[in-house]
Every structure is written in C-alpha cells, then in structure tokens.
Design a protein around this motif. Structure first.
Motif, PDB file in Angstrom:
ATOM      1  N   ARG A  22      -2.517 -15.550  23.071  1.00 19.71           N
ATOM      2  CA  ARG A  22      -2.019 -15.272  21.721  1.00 19.71           C
ATOM      3  C   ARG A  22      -0.583 -15.756  21.547  1.00 19.71           C
ATOM      4  O   ARG A  22      -0.241 -16.298  20.496  1.00 19.71           O
ATOM      5  CB  ARG A  22      -2.130 -13.784  21.407  1.00 19.71           C
ATOM      6  N   THR A  23       0.231 -15.582  22.564  1.00 21.68           N
ATOM      7  CA  THR A  23       1.606 -16.083  22.499  1.00 21.68           C
ATOM      8  C   THR A  23       1.594 -17.599  22.350  1.00 21.68           C
ATOM      9  O   THR A  23       2.317 -18.157  21.521  1.00 21.68           O
ATOM     10  CB  THR A  23       2.399 -15.671  23.758  1.00 21.68           C
ATOM     11  N   LEU A  26       0.578 -18.589  18.811  1.00 17.52           N
ATOM     12  CA  LEU A  26       1.678 -18.447  17.852  1.00 17.52           C
ATOM     13  C   LEU A  26       2.712 -19.558  18.022  1.00 17.52           C
ATOM     14  O   LEU A  26       3.390 -19.923  17.070  1.00 17.52           O
ATOM     15  CB  LEU A  26       2.338 -17.076  17.989  1.00 17.52           C
ATOM     16  N   ARG A 102      -1.932 -12.541   8.094  1.00 18.03           N
ATOM     17  CA  ARG A 102      -1.805 -13.191   9.405  1.00 18.03           C
ATOM     18  C   ARG A 102      -1.760 -14.699   9.261  1.00 18.03           C
ATOM     19  O   ARG A 102      -0.972 -15.373   9.916  1.00 18.03           O
ATOM     20  CB  ARG A 102      -2.966 -12.795  10.314  1.00 18.03           C
ATOM     21  N   VAL A 121       8.713 -15.657  18.562  1.00 19.70           N
ATOM     22  CA  VAL A 121       7.461 -15.213  19.170  1.00 19.70           C
ATOM     23  C   VAL A 121       7.734 -14.345  20.399  1.00 19.70           C
ATOM     24  O   VAL A 121       7.142 -13.270  20.554  1.00 19.70           O
ATOM     25  CB  VAL A 121       6.559 -16.419  19.532  1.00 19.70           C
ATOM     26  N   TYR A 124       9.711 -10.928  19.118  1.00 20.26           N
ATOM     27  CA  TYR A 124       9.081 -10.004  18.185  1.00 20.26           C
ATOM     28  C   TYR A 124       7.568  -9.886  18.333  1.00 20.26           C
ATOM     29  O   TYR A 124       6.982  -8.941  17.833  1.00 20.26           O
ATOM     30  CB  TYR A 124       9.458 -10.370  16.751  1.00 20.26           C
ATOM     31  N   TYR A 125       6.937 -10.824  19.007  1.00 19.47           N
ATOM     32  CA  TYR A 125       5.515 -10.671  19.282  1.00 19.47           C
ATOM     33  C   TYR A 125       5.308 -10.210  20.732  1.00 19.47           C
ATOM     34  O   TYR A 125       4.662  -9.202  20.992  1.00 19.47           O
ATOM     35  CB  TYR A 125       4.729 -11.960  19.030  1.00 19.47           C
TER      36      TYR A 125
END
Length: 176
Positions: A22-23, A26, A102, A121, A124-125
């Motif tokens: 997921r990182t 993004l 999203r 990313v 904050y993610y």
C-alpha cells in the motif's frame, strides 16, 4: 540463513507485505508496480536480515527498501513509457463516498514531486516519525519537515479545486 531466522523473516514478511504494498502504491499509483516493489523490498530485507536490528530497525529498513525500489523503478525509461489506467473495483454501495475520496487523494498524490510524495506517504500514511522518515529517505529532519509541509500544501490546493468537487458533464457543453 538459520532455520529460526527463516521463521522470523517469514513472520515479519507476512505481517508487513500488505502495508509495504500500500505504501508503494501511494508512491507510484500502480498496483502492479507496487506489488513488484513490495516483493523487491522484502528481498532486500531478506538479504540484510542478519545485519538488521530486529527490535527497532526492521520496519524502518523495510520502508526504506520499498521507497528506494519505487524511486528506482521510476528512473527506468521502460517504466515511464506506458502508463495504463487500471480499473478500480468498487463495492455495490458506497453511500459515504469513501471510494471517490480515496481516488481523489491518490490522484492528488500523483501530482506531487517524488520527494514530497515520499515524505507525505511515510509520515502520514506509514506513520513514521520525522527521524524514521529522514532515515528512510537519507535526508535531514528539516528536509522532511519542509518537504512534508510543501506536499501537504499542494494536496490542500489540489483537493480544493472546484473541478475536483463538481465533475463537469461534457455532454452539456456539446448540446449547448
């Protein structure tokens, strides 16, 4: 690698692969590249397993590896030549509009320069600290602060665009 290390690595990889993917997504906006980046990052972690601090350094090293892989992929000319829009599977009902939100954030992230996108990313993610983000990117804490600040300002600007809030129906212009 010793048998216990194999078991430990497998447990670690199983626990973080989705987060790394997921990182990476993004960072690059492409699920196929994100999958490749997560796998390549885990290969790098595997190769360095015996040298890593298993109490504190594994997560940071894994994120450093995935960011490095994504940035390396972006430098390859064959990766830049063909950008393919991927279909997004949406559930039947999304009354809160979370899927649309999203998608807007992902599109806005794609407009950021790579360093700003990486800082936003990771901070904050991936929820890394300033120091961890600086370590992952190989830059100073001050640079992380400024790049994050600029990235967030750009995201605010991009996400507040009127054309993103109210889609224009091209058919109306053609019919007028």
């Amino acid at each position: 690698m010793r048998r216990r290390d194999e078991v430990d690595f497998t447990e670690f990889a199983t626990a973080v692969v989705r987060r790394l993917r997921r990182t990476a997504y993004l960072m690059c906006g492409d699920w196929h590249r994100a999958e490749d980046a997560a796998q390549d990052a885990l290969v790098r972690v595997y190769k360095a397993w015996h040298r890593l601090d298993h109490r504190a350094g594994l997560n940071t090293y894994a994120h450093k590896a995935v960011v490095s892989v994504v940035l390396d992929q972006a430098k390859r000319p064959w990766r830049r030549e063909h950008v393919v829009d991927q279909p997004v599977e949406q559930p039947l009902a999304d009354p809160a509009g979370t899927i649309d939100d999203r998608l807007l954030v992902i599109q806005a992230l794609a407009e950021l320069p790579p360093r700003q996108r990486a800082c936003v990313v990771l901070r904050y993610y991936a929820d890394l600290s300033l120091e961890e983000t600086a370590s992952v990117l190989g830059i100073g804490v001050g640079a992380v602060k400024s790049q994050s600040s600029r990235g967030l300002a750009t995201l605010r600007e991009v996400l507040n665009r009127p054309e993103l809030e109210e889609p224009v129906d091209d058919r109306e212009e053609v019919l007028s």
